[in-house]
Design an enzyme around this catalytic site. Structure first.
Site, PDB file in Angstrom:
ATOM      1  N   PHE A  24      47.035  32.027  52.546  1.00 50.38           N
ATOM      2  CA  PHE A  24      46.799  33.397  52.965  1.00 50.38           C
ATOM      3  C   PHE A  24      45.470  33.906  52.402  1.00 50.38           C
ATOM      4  CE2 PHE A  24      47.148  37.968  52.108  1.00 50.38           C
ATOM      5  CZ  PHE A  24      47.350  38.443  53.384  1.00 50.38           C
ATOM      6  N   ARG A  25      45.184  33.525  51.153  1.00 48.75           N
ATOM      7  CA  ARG A  25      43.990  34.016  50.504  1.00 48.75           C
ATOM      8  C   ARG A  25      42.732  33.364  51.050  1.00 48.75           C
ATOM      9  NH1 ARG A  25      46.156  33.490  45.288  1.00 48.75           N
ATOM     10  NH2 ARG A  25      44.977  31.586  45.094  1.00 48.75           N
TER      11      ARG A  25
END
Length: 599
Positions: A24-25
């Site tokens: 996600f990051r």
């Protein structure tokens, strides 16, 4: 210190949550562009009637097939330079974008297969050849493709295929522009990798031009690999470069007070299961996702999660309390001491090992300190023992760092990377006593003969040489369906023993071993004979024999008929000629009691 060529294959089950956060990051999507030289020299066939251009197309096609299986979200593009025709957003001359930067698919693979098998013959007519290209503009085109991508790309890499070691010879301006553009790519995080080729008897001199275009994050630039001459060599090098090596986590390594450096933890090997099924919409063929909520029947309000039902806290307070309970300190590796390498036993295996490698981006100078530690451990044959806390919510573990020296083959291609294997050590309660049964022991002659068999059948094992036949069959069937093939590609199961070669290498020793261990009439693989069952006549004779000592009338008067079996009761009725209509035990007992007048 050379970079290592292993991709990140996966994580442990307990780290699934962190892996999701990682993707996600950072996006979790790689971008790869194949930049292929299309000068006339690339189309000259070699002794095997296959040109360098065809080898490049095979590499691109194989890479796309691997991407579909391993990382289908990655984006791949193909750019030709040195063509007469042009097709690119900046209108640069002699640069043609053959396939835009997008996810690999069946249509793209079929297109590449057509180009590799037949399309190259008409390449000169359809695309043409021109030596008036600018390598700087070709690199610029690749950078523009990355910047114009609709999806966020985490890692950006260009693989440059060529057999010309000195492009723009005699034109200093074009050479200077190429070096400047390569430096710009490195500053913006785009990696440039050279996949140089040569034919037998020729020579590709890196120092003439391309060595100035290549950059490395490490403090030492190692010697580049020799030019590839065969498809297998080229495929191996592309496979090590087509995927960005992303660390599972980046943690500090503490050697003592105020002496820290940074390392990345990698998982090199994991099990590879079949992909799970995905539910799709019947109308749109889109993936379906399920969401569930619990509502109060009376008011229709959304209920809290069940874990808060018997808790006198708000959900936020509960989550914070659980988080604090799980924390055991900061994440990282802390050096506890050193042990001789011989003290680390094979039976200490608790779980699959990880691999650590220096992380220069987090703490500058990490590579230098890491290299010094690795060199001293190899020289003194010792193993660092460390306390390892994977993340702030994980309990600490004790690990041994097994040093590994870098190995390269005859072509200067890295075979094993330099670094430490992180071996998880067992705690005291992981050891259990095993009861060993007293069994016959082998004789010295039998043991020596077994050693001889093993020695003759020994070979250099590599896990990469044995593919999972179930997975391979699964993927080949899917590939055949996607590419409209009549039947899947034939698969050879290398996990099965080659009995012909085994007999050739150790047939005599195996026969001698069998004569020493097994009885003369032993046949390997033969089924055991079933024990013959008792015949019906024998059973009947045995039953009649048991009836000799039984007085059925006395048994009925004493009320012990219920202790007799149905077979005995039936035999007694038959012997005494007692009329009976039923076959159940209760019916037989009633008939006997009635016959003898027992109430």
């Amino acid at each position: 210190m050379a970079d290592f060529g292993f991709a990140r294959f996966g994580d442990d089950e307990e780290d699934d949550e962190e892996e999701t956060e990682f993707q996600f990051r950072y996006g979790g999507r790689d971008g790869l562009i194949f930049l292929i030289d299309c000068s006339k020299k690339m189309f000259d066939p070699d002794a095997g009637d296959e040109s360098h251009f065809q080898l490049c197309m095979k590499c691109v096609m194989t890479t796309m097939q691997n991407k579909i299986i391993g990382s289908d979200k990655d984006h791949v593009g193909v750019v030709f330079f040195g063509t007469e025709k042009s097709e690119n957003p900046s209108d640069f001359k002699h640069i043609y974008i053959y396939q835009t930067l997008d996810q690999p698919g069946a249509e793209r693979i079929l297109d590449l297969e057509e180009m590799q098998e037949k399309g190259y013959k008409k390449f000169g007519t359809k695309y043409g050849h021109s030596p008036d290209y600018s390598l700087s503009e070709a690199l610029w085109t690749c950078a523009t493709m990355f910047s114009n991508s609709a999806k966020a790309i985490n890692s950006k890499r260009i693989l440059l295929f060529t057999n010309n070691d000195n492009p723009h010879v005699g034109n200093k301006q074009l050479q200077r522009q190429a070096r400047t553009k390569a430096a710009d790519l490195n500053e913006t995080g785009i990696e440039l990798e050279l996949m140089h080729l040569q034919k037998p008897g020729e020579q590709f001199d890196i120092t003439k031009f391309y060595k100035d275009l290549l950059f490395t994050d490490d403090d030492e630039l190692t010697e580049l690999a020799d030019p590839a001459e065969k498809l297998e060599e080229l495929l191996t090098r592309v496979r090590t470069k087509d995927h960005k090596k992303r660390a599972l986590r980046k943690i500090p390594f503490s050697l003592g007070e105020d002496l820290n450096f940074s390392v990345g933890v990698y998982n090199l090997v994991r099990s590879c299961p079949k992909p799970s099924g995905v539910r799709l919409s019947r109308s749109t063929n889109e993936e379906l996702k399920s969401h569930s909520k619990t509502y109060l029947v009376e008011t229709g309000e959304t209920c809290w999660n069940e874990k808060y039902t018997f808790c006198f806290m708000t959900p936020l307070e509960y989550d914070n309390a659980v988080t604090e309970i799980k924390r055991f300190g900061k994440s990282g590796l802390t050096l506890m001491g050193f042990k001789p390498r011989s003290k680390i036993k094979k039976h200490y295996h608790v779980r699959p090992a990880s691999f650590i490698y220096p992380d220069e981006n987090t703490i500058a100078g990490s590579t230098t300190l890491f290299t010094a530690l690795l060199k001293k451990c190899l020289d003194r044959d010792v193993v660092p023992i460390c306390k390892f806390t994977p993340n702030k919510n994980s309990p600490p573990k004790f690990v041994a760092l097994i040093p590994q020296k870098e190995e390269i083959d005859e072509h200067n291609v890295q075979v094993t990377p330099p670094g430490f294997h992180l071996i998880f050590l067992p705690f005291a309660d992981d050891f259990r006593k095993v009861k060993i049964e007293d069994v016959p022991r082998a004789t010295t002659e039998q043991i020596d003969k077994a050693k001889e068999v093993v020695k003759k059948l020994a070979f250099n094992f590599s896990s990469e040489s044995f593919e999972n036949p179930v997975l391979q069959k699964h993927w080949r069937n899917i590939e055949a369906l996607a590419l409209d093939q009549d039947e899947p590609e034939e698969m050879i199961d290398y996990t099965l023993p080659n009995e012909t070669k085994m007999a050739k290498r150790a047939g005599k020793s195996i026969d001698e071993f069998k004569d020493l261990v097994f009885p003369a009439d032993y046949v390997p693989g033969a089924k055991k004979r079933a024990v013959p069952s008792e015949s019906a006549a024998a059973k009947k004779a045995k039953l009649a024999e048991s009836m000799v000592d039984i007085d059925i009338k006395a048994e009925a008067q004493a009320g012990r008929l219920g202790k007799l079996t149905v077979a005995v009761l039936k035999e007694a009725i038959k012997k005494e000629k007692i009329p009976s209509t039923g076959s159940k035990k209760a019916d037989l007992i009633d008939a006997i009691n009635k016959y003898f007048g027992v109430a």
